[in-house]
Each structure stands twice: as C-alpha cells, then as structure tokens.
Design a protein around this motif. Structure first.
Motif, PDB file in Angstrom:
ATOM      1  N   MET A  79       0.868  -1.308   0.117  1.00 31.63           N
ATOM      2  CA  MET A  79       0.074  -0.165  -0.133  1.00 31.63           C
ATOM      3  C   MET A  79       0.749   1.266   0.124  1.00 31.63           C
ATOM      4  N   ILE A  80       0.418   2.482  -0.414  1.00 35.73           N
ATOM      5  CA  ILE A  80       0.979   3.724  -0.394  1.00 35.73           C
ATOM      6  C   ILE A  80       0.460   4.482   0.649  1.00 35.73           C
ATOM      7  N   LEU A  81       1.350   4.864   1.736  1.00 31.29           N
ATOM      8  CA  LEU A  81       0.712   5.487   2.942  1.00 31.29           C
ATOM      9  C   LEU A  81       1.513   7.108   2.899  1.00 31.29           C
ATOM     10  N   LEU A  82       0.619   8.032   3.147  1.00 26.19           N
ATOM     11  CA  LEU A  82       1.165   9.077   3.591  1.00 26.19           C
ATOM     12  C   LEU A  82       0.948   9.535   4.995  1.00 26.19           C
ATOM     13  N   ILE A  83       1.984   9.885   5.876  1.00 29.18           N
ATOM     14  CA  ILE A  83       2.111   9.769   7.282  1.00 29.18           C
ATOM     15  C   ILE A  83       2.663  11.150   7.604  1.00 29.18           C
ATOM     16  N   THR A  84       1.834  12.021   8.672  1.00 27.04           N
ATOM     17  CA  THR A  84       2.196  13.045   9.200  1.00 27.04           C
ATOM     18  C   THR A  84       2.898  12.911  10.477  1.00 27.04           C
ATOM     19  N   GLY A  85       3.435  13.923  10.845  1.00 31.02           N
ATOM     20  CA  GLY A  85       4.181  13.998  12.139  1.00 31.02           C
ATOM     21  C   GLY A  85       5.579  12.885  12.334  1.00 31.02           C
ATOM     22  N   CYS A  86       6.125  12.634  11.251  1.00 30.37           N
ATOM     23  CA  CYS A  86       7.031  11.591  11.380  1.00 30.37           C
ATOM     24  C   CYS A  86       8.472  11.790  12.042  1.00 30.37           C
ATOM     25  N   ALA A  87       8.541  13.085  12.340  1.00 31.22           N
ATOM     26  CA  ALA A  87       9.786  13.530  12.798  1.00 31.22           C
ATOM     27  C   ALA A  87      10.158  12.953  14.411  1.00 31.22           C
ATOM     28  N   GLY A  88       9.017  12.252  14.898  1.00 32.03           N
ATOM     29  CA  GLY A  88       9.147  11.654  16.425  1.00 32.03           C
ATOM     30  C   GLY A  88       7.962  11.034  16.864  1.00 32.03           C
ATOM     31  N   GLY A  89       7.942  10.573  17.993  1.00 29.58           N
ATOM     32  CA  GLY A  89       6.537  10.041  18.493  1.00 29.58           C
ATOM     33  C   GLY A  89       6.127   9.027  17.778  1.00 29.58           C
ATOM     34  N   LEU A  90       4.637   8.896  17.746  1.00 26.63           N
ATOM     35  CA  LEU A  90       3.819   7.678  17.084  1.00 26.63           C
ATOM     36  C   LEU A  90       4.115   7.770  15.380  1.00 26.63           C
ATOM     37  N   GLY A  91       4.179   9.157  14.963  1.00 33.03           N
ATOM     38  CA  GLY A  91       4.279   9.019  13.428  1.00 33.03           C
ATOM     39  C   GLY A  91       5.647   8.500  13.078  1.00 33.03           C
ATOM     40  N   LYS A  92       6.744   8.443  13.728  1.00 31.14           N
ATOM     41  CA  LYS A  92       8.033   7.984  13.365  1.00 31.14           C
ATOM     42  C   LYS A  92       7.928   6.633  13.580  1.00 31.14           C
ATOM     43  N   LYS A  93       7.191   5.649  14.556  1.00 29.48           N
ATOM     44  CA  LYS A  93       7.176   4.495  14.729  1.00 29.48           C
ATOM     45  C   LYS A  93       6.199   4.201  13.783  1.00 29.48           C
ATOM     46  N   LEU A  94       5.040   4.679  13.206  1.00 31.96           N
ATOM     47  CA  LEU A  94       4.460   4.019  12.252  1.00 31.96           C
ATOM     48  C   LEU A  94       5.136   4.073  10.888  1.00 31.96           C
ATOM     49  N   ALA A  95       5.856   5.140  10.724  1.00 33.98           N
ATOM     50  CA  ALA A  95       6.678   5.063   9.363  1.00 33.98           C
ATOM     51  C   ALA A  95       7.913   3.915   9.422  1.00 33.98           C
ATOM     52  N   GLU A  96       8.516   3.474  10.501  1.00 32.88           N
ATOM     53  CA  GLU A  96       9.291   2.567  10.665  1.00 32.88           C
ATOM     54  C   GLU A  96       8.449   1.182  10.271  1.00 32.88           C
TER      55      GLU A  96
END
Length: 268
Positions: A1-18
């Motif tokens: 899938m193609i996902l766009l994720i906000t808030g990826c510099a830290g916290g939950l967004g970063k973990k979701l991206a990883e």
C-alpha cells in the motif's frame, strides 16, 4: 500500500513510518521539522522507489496539496492517509495565552480537516482509499488541565465520524483512533506540568509500538469506524462523557491517582 504519514519526526508518526516500511508498504513521510525528518529518513536514502520525504505544515492547505500531489506523481495513487501530527501544551484556561487556542485548533483539528479534504478529493475520484485520523481518549471524555488539547481532539473525533458517512458512499473509509496516553515526547512534556496529572491516571502507559501494531494491523485491514485503545478505558471514557456530572465525583480520585503516577513517570 501507499501511505502518507504526518508527524514523522518523532513519536507515534515516526514509529508508524518505521513499521509501515518494514511491513513492505511504500511511504510518504512528512513533518514540519524538516531537519529531524531528514535525519530520521537518512537510512532510506537509497529506497527511492518506496520512500518519499517532504516537509509539511499541516496548517497550510497549499502544503497539503503539494504533498498529496507528490504521492500521485510518484505512485499514481494514495491508499492511506495517516493524520498523526499533533500538539499539546498543558495549562488551565485562565493561564494560557489566546495564541494557544489557535495553535491547538490549527494543528490538531484544522490540520486534520485540511489533509482529509485534500485526500478525499482524490480518493473519491478513484472510489478507493482510507483516511485514519489519530484523536485521543481525551477526545471521548473531556480532560481538565489539557482542555485545549481535549477540545481539539473532540473536534477530530466528531469530524471523522461525520465525514465517514459522507465518504462511505464513494468507497472511501474513515477510521478515528482514540488512544490513551502514549510514551512519546508529548507525554514526556506533560511530566513537568501538574495541570496534566489526569493524563497519567490510567493503569498503564501505552507504547508507540502497541498503537502502531493496531493501526497497521486491525485498522488497515478491517477499516473500523472507531478504535479505542485500550478498549476498557475507552468504554469508561464514553460513560464519563454520557454522564458529565460524574466528573465532579470521579475527577478528584483520578487526579490523585494521576499525580502519583506522574511523579514516578520516567521520561523516554
């Protein structure tokens, strides 16, 4: 899938991206903090087929259009928008400057609305897509001491539940995820504010790993309308919202419990 994720510099967004990348998804990761975002994305600099990186100010409709255009230019579609970016500063309403009202609503509520709108324009044309908005249990039951954050998350939850009905007819799904406190820099910040003691009143603090697993698992596969994490505390939040006068009885007990746990909380 193609996902766009906000808030990826830290916290939950970063973990979701990883975790999304590890699961084989292609990701467009964004944050307003471009320096930290690029630092985080550095190990993926050769993964040009699966990883895009872009600065995004979620309070800017123009930024949202630019970022979503990037996804469509690269992959020709966007399967999932994960609205994760958020902001919180504790304080009682008689203490906070008026600018904090704008900041909470602009980032937490309007930012989600702008992104959802831009994604929905494309997704409804394609008759496919999934929008996942991260709210909070503070958006299910009102939480004193972080009233501005709580109010903005009520807005996210109400908005998500309403537009889910609009978009379902176009085969676009909306899920609002309402987690309890998560061990992230946002929670670390609250450690030093007595006003935020209610945040710590749960039996346990969630980890970003736990929430990410639910979002990338149950949420993406089943596309439920609403997910409360943990469900038991979510049910209590709904009961508290149904009977708001109960806060006068339960509030002091929860605050006492929260203050005790807050004093022993260890920052990540």
């Amino acid at each position: 899938m193609i996902l766009l994720i906000t808030g990826c510099a830290g916290g939950l967004g970063k973990k979701l991206a990883e975790d999304a990348f590890a699961a084989g998804h292609s990701i467009l990761i964004t944050d307003i903090n471009e320096k930290e975002l690029k630092k985080f994305a550095a190990p993926w600099k050769k993964e040009t087929d699966r990883v895009l990186v872009s600065k995004l100010d979620v309070t800017s409709p123009a930024d949202w259009k630019k970022v979503i255009d990037l996804a469509y230019k690269k992959w020709g579609r966007l399967d999932v928008l994960l609205n994760v970016a958020g902001y919180l500063l504790p304080g009682y309403i008689y203490e906070v400057p008026a600018t904090q009202i704008d900041r909470h609503m602009d980032i937490n509520a309007k930012g989600v609305m702008y992104g959802t709108r831009e994604a929905a324009i494309r997704m409804t044309e394609a008759k496919a897509g999934h929008i996942v908005n991260i709210a909070s249990l503070a958006g299910v039951a009102p939480i004193t001491g972080i009233a501005l954050y709580s109010t903005s998350k009520f807005a996210v939850r109400g908005f998500s539940l309403a537009i889910a009905q609009e978009l379902r007819a176009k085969n676009v799904f909306v899920t609002v995820v309402c987690p309890d406190a998560i061990k992230t820099p946002m929670l670390d910040l609250q450690k030093d504010y007595e006003q935020a003691s209610m945040t710590f009143s749960g039996d346990k603090v969630l980890t970003a790993e736990e929430v990410s697993k639910i979002v990338l698992g149950k949420v993406l596969s089943r596309k439920p309308l609403e997910v409360l994490i943990p469900q038991s505390r979510g049910i209590l939040a709904k009961i508290g919202n149904l009977f708001p006068a109960s806060a006068a009885i339960l509030g002091p007990m929860l605050r006492k419990k929260g203050l005790k746990k807050q004093s022993t909380y260890v920052k990540g």
